[in-house]
Design an enzyme around this catalytic site. Structure first.
Site, PDB file in Angstrom:
ATOM      1  N   ASP A  65       1.236  -1.371  -0.209  1.00  0.00           N
ATOM      2  CA  ASP A  65      -0.254   0.029  -0.053  1.00  0.00           C
ATOM      3  C   ASP A  65       1.005   1.455  -0.053  1.00  0.00           C
ATOM      4  OD1 ASP A  65      -2.487  -1.217   0.065  1.00  0.00           O
ATOM      5  OD2 ASP A  65      -3.298  -0.213   2.054  1.00  0.00           O
ATOM      6  N   TYR A  67       1.774   4.932   1.298  1.00  0.00           N
ATOM      7  CA  TYR A  67       1.495   5.241   2.983  1.00  0.00           C
ATOM      8  C   TYR A  67       0.132   5.794   3.131  1.00  0.00           C
ATOM      9  CZ  TYR A  67       6.717   4.719   3.040  1.00  0.00           C
ATOM     10  OH  TYR A  67       7.887   3.775   2.727  1.00  0.00           O
ATOM     11  N   PHE A  78       7.310   2.351  -1.006  1.00  0.00           N
ATOM     12  CA  PHE A  78       8.641   2.984   0.725  1.00  0.00           C
ATOM     13  C   PHE A  78       9.468   4.629   0.331  1.00  0.00           C
ATOM     14  CE2 PHE A  78       9.166  -1.643  -0.685  1.00  0.00           C
ATOM     15  CZ  PHE A  78       9.011  -2.053   0.847  1.00  0.00           C
ATOM     16  N   HIS A 187      11.220  -8.956   4.540  1.00  0.00           N
ATOM     17  CA  HIS A 187      10.155  -7.505   4.245  1.00  0.00           C
ATOM     18  C   HIS A 187      11.529  -6.032   5.518  1.00  0.00           C
ATOM     19  CE1 HIS A 187       7.922  -3.936   4.306  1.00  0.00           C
ATOM     20  NE2 HIS A 187       7.445  -4.340   3.293  1.00  0.00           N
TER      21      HIS A 187
END
Length: 221
Positions: A65, A67, A78, A187
């Protein structure tokens, strides 16, 4: 909505825009952006494609998703806008780069310089309602971005796919591993990184080594 996507991508993905799922997604997004605060801003929803035209794609990083905090999302996974503090996962990405390549951590968390070098920074869901993570999942974005991944795999050679975390690793089925390099790890979120699933993966040096061996330009991470 699809008129906003970069021309070379629009050509490659033209069939998607006529499908029922994409028409339903477009209607959903019109309603959401009209009645709620959503991120990224509409003009940045397709920034990953604008910054990295199809012909320039050398590396694909897959996020989930955008932010959902105020002013953070800029359409690249990111990544955050220049003035926004780096979120924890991005901090860990930069720490791994520092350890892997022995370079300094940049002041800004804006990853546009990567995108302009050919790193497709692709979230699998391209929008989100403010402060409501996963609020735009399962509305059609995943079908579209799966097609994006598959289109890169089918039409290019020698691309590096970086799959971080269990969600991203599921996308491996869309990629022809006989033509491309796929690197997987945990992750970069603190939950995974602090358990030893992120640091030391050396994905950034491995990517550059692969690109160099194939006669391509390395990424200035």
């Amino acid at each position: 909505m699809h008129e906003k996507i970069e021309e070379s991508w629009r050509e490659k993905l033209s069939a998607e825009f006529e499908k029922n799922y994409f028409k339903s997604l477009s209607m959903f997004l019109e309603e959401e952006y009209r009645n709620h605060l959503c991120f990224p801003p509409l003009e940045e929803v397709f920034s990953a494609f604008t910054q990295t035209p199809f012909s320039k794609v050398k590396v694909v990083i897959i996020g989930q998703d955008p932010y959902h905090g105020l002013g953070q999302a800029n359409g690249l996974c990111f990544s955050v806008h220049d003035t926004i503090p780096k979120p924890p996962s991005l901090k860990n990405i930069f720490l791994e780069i520092k350890n892997d390549l022995h370079v300094e951590i940049p002041h800004s968390g804006n990853l546009e310089p990567w995108a302009k070098q050919g790193v497709l920074l692709l979230n699998t869901t391209l929008t989100v309602r403010a402060h409501q993570p996963a609020s735009h999942q399962k509305k059609g974005w995943e079908v579209f971005t799966d097609r994006v991944i598959n289109t890169v795999s089918e039409n290019k050679n020698g691309v590096v796919f970086l799959l971080w975390g269990e969600f991203a690793k599921k996308k491996i089925q869309l990629i022809d591993q006989t033509k491309h390099l796929v690197l997987t790890s945990g992750h970069p979120s603190p939950l995974c990184a602090n358990r030893g699933y992120w640091f030391g993966n050396k994905h950034f040096s491995t990517t550059n080594k692969y690109l160099k061996e194939r006669g391509g330009e390395q990424i200035n991470w």
